[in-house]
Design a protein around this motif. Structure first.
Motif, short mmCIF file in Angstrom:
data_model
loop_
_atom_site.label_atom_id
_atom_site.label_comp_id
_atom_site.label_asym_id
_atom_site.label_seq_id
_atom_site.Cartn_x
_atom_site.Cartn_y
_atom_site.Cartn_z
N ARG A 28 62.02 -18.70 24.31
CA ARG A 28 61.25 -19.72 25.03
C ARG A 28 62.16 -20.54 25.95
N LYS A 29 63.34 -20.89 25.43
CA LYS A 29 64.33 -21.64 26.22
C LYS A 29 65.69 -21.46 25.56
N VAL A 30 66.72 -21.92 26.24
CA VAL A 30 68.08 -21.64 25.76
C VAL A 30 68.30 -22.20 24.36
N GLU A 31 67.66 -23.34 24.06
CA GLU A 31 67.86 -23.97 22.74
C GLU A 31 67.32 -23.11 21.59
N ALA A 32 66.50 -22.11 21.94
CA ALA A 32 65.94 -21.25 20.89
C ALA A 32 66.93 -20.18 20.43
N ILE A 33 68.04 -20.05 21.13
CA ILE A 33 69.07 -19.08 20.72
C ILE A 33 69.86 -19.73 19.58
N ARG A 34 69.76 -19.15 18.40
CA ARG A 34 70.36 -19.76 17.21
C ARG A 34 71.66 -19.03 16.82
N PRO A 35 72.62 -19.77 16.24
CA PRO A 35 73.87 -19.14 15.81
C PRO A 35 73.64 -17.99 14.82
N GLU A 36 72.62 -18.12 13.96
CA GLU A 36 72.35 -17.06 12.97
C GLU A 36 71.92 -15.78 13.68
N PHE A 37 71.13 -15.93 14.74
CA PHE A 37 70.69 -14.76 15.52
C PHE A 37 71.91 -14.06 16.11
N LEU A 38 72.81 -14.85 16.71
CA LEU A 38 74.01 -14.27 17.34
C LEU A 38 74.88 -13.57 16.30
N SER A 59 69.36 -28.45 39.84
CA SER A 59 69.44 -29.80 39.26
C SER A 59 70.81 -29.99 38.60
N GLN A 60 71.27 -31.23 38.58
CA GLN A 60 72.53 -31.55 37.88
C GLN A 60 72.22 -32.27 36.56
N VAL A 61 70.93 -32.37 36.24
CA VAL A 61 70.54 -33.08 35.01
C VAL A 61 70.92 -32.25 33.78
N LEU A 62 71.61 -32.89 32.86
CA LEU A 62 71.95 -32.21 31.60
C LEU A 62 71.12 -32.85 30.50
N GLU A 63 70.11 -32.12 30.04
CA GLU A 63 69.25 -32.67 29.00
C GLU A 63 70.02 -32.76 27.69
N GLU A 64 69.67 -33.77 26.89
CA GLU A 64 70.36 -33.98 25.61
C GLU A 64 70.26 -32.76 24.72
N SER A 65 69.08 -32.12 24.73
CA SER A 65 68.88 -30.96 23.86
C SER A 65 69.81 -29.80 24.26
N VAL A 66 70.08 -29.68 25.56
CA VAL A 66 70.98 -28.62 26.03
C VAL A 66 72.42 -28.96 25.68
N GLN A 67 72.75 -30.23 25.85
CA GLN A 67 74.09 -30.69 25.49
C GLN A 67 74.35 -30.42 23.99
N ALA A 68 73.36 -30.74 23.18
CA ALA A 68 73.49 -30.52 21.73
C ALA A 68 73.61 -29.04 21.42
N TRP A 69 72.84 -28.22 22.15
CA TRP A 69 72.90 -26.76 21.93
C TRP A 69 74.29 -26.21 22.28
N LEU A 70 74.84 -26.69 23.40
CA LEU A 70 76.18 -26.22 23.80
C LEU A 70 77.20 -26.57 22.71
N GLN A 71 77.08 -27.76 22.15
CA GLN A 71 77.99 -28.18 21.09
C GLN A 71 77.80 -27.32 19.84
N GLU A 72 76.54 -27.02 19.55
CA GLU A 72 76.23 -26.20 18.38
C GLU A 72 76.86 -24.81 18.52
N MET A 73 76.80 -24.27 19.73
CA MET A 73 77.40 -22.95 19.98
C MET A 73 78.93 -23.02 19.79
N ARG A 74 79.51 -24.08 20.33
CA ARG A 74 80.97 -24.23 20.19
C ARG A 74 81.35 -24.36 18.72
#
Ligand SMILES: [Mg+2]
Length: 187
Positions: A28-38, A59-74
């Protein structure tokens, strides 16, 4: 004999085209990609598109949910890098803001940007995946390069580039094919 070879070759090309255009996974969106799936897929590195993937088009807008997702991936040990067809002027500020290396003007569906990304990420092909929202850029580039694509529904319904608007008209049949084959929407 010659006709049979020609027919066989045409069928091979057709099957290859169908294979590299039909998504293997749709999120549905990038946040739906979960570490367990990977982890289940053995994916250790993601190549990220920007427009309508990490943010809205241009857009240069960084949504909080995307920021959190990037951190989760890291935190999960997933290596990340950006490969975009957009210009350096557009990609650089966004990439620098989230602290990722980037390739602009990648000319997807050509796989050149993915070659640079793999070199940068230091992984084998089966360990990396393209994440993006366009069939005729992201999905096709991944298919041509021989890596999986985690295809996303576009983050917004708006595209600025005329070429993207035209390509969008031809996407629904490939998305429909995925669902007809029993594919699920990862939410
Ligand atoms: Mg995009």
């Amino acid at each position: 004999m010659q006709a049979r070879v020609l027919r066989g070759s045409a069928l091979f090309v057709l099957r290859s085209c169908i294979m590299i255009l039909t998504p293997e996974f749709i999120f549905r969106k990038v946040e739906a990609i979960r570490p367990e799936f990977l982890a289940r897929q053995g994916i250790k590195a993601l190549v990220l598109d920007v427009d309508n993937t990490l943010t809205a088009d241009n857009s240069q807008v960084l949504e909080e949910s995307v920021q959190a997702w990037l951190q989760e991936m890291r935190d999960a040990g997933i290596s990340l890098t950006i490969v975009s067809n957009n210009t350096a002027k557009r990609v650089r500020p966004f990439a620098e803001r989230i602290g990722l290396a980037w390739v602009s003007m990648a000319c997807k569906p050509l796989p050149l940007g993915l070659m640079v990304a793999r070199h940068r990420l230091g992984v084998r092909k089966p360990q990396m995946a393209m994440v993006g929202d366009q069939i005729f850029a992201d999905r096709m580039a991944a298919g041509l390069y021989g890596i999986p694509c985690l295809f996303l529904l576009p983050r917004t319904p708006h595209d600025k580039a005329r070429s993207v608007k035209i390509k969008r008209k031809f996407e629904p049949r490939w998305i429909k094919r995925y669902f007809e084959k029993g594919g699920k929407l990862y939410e």
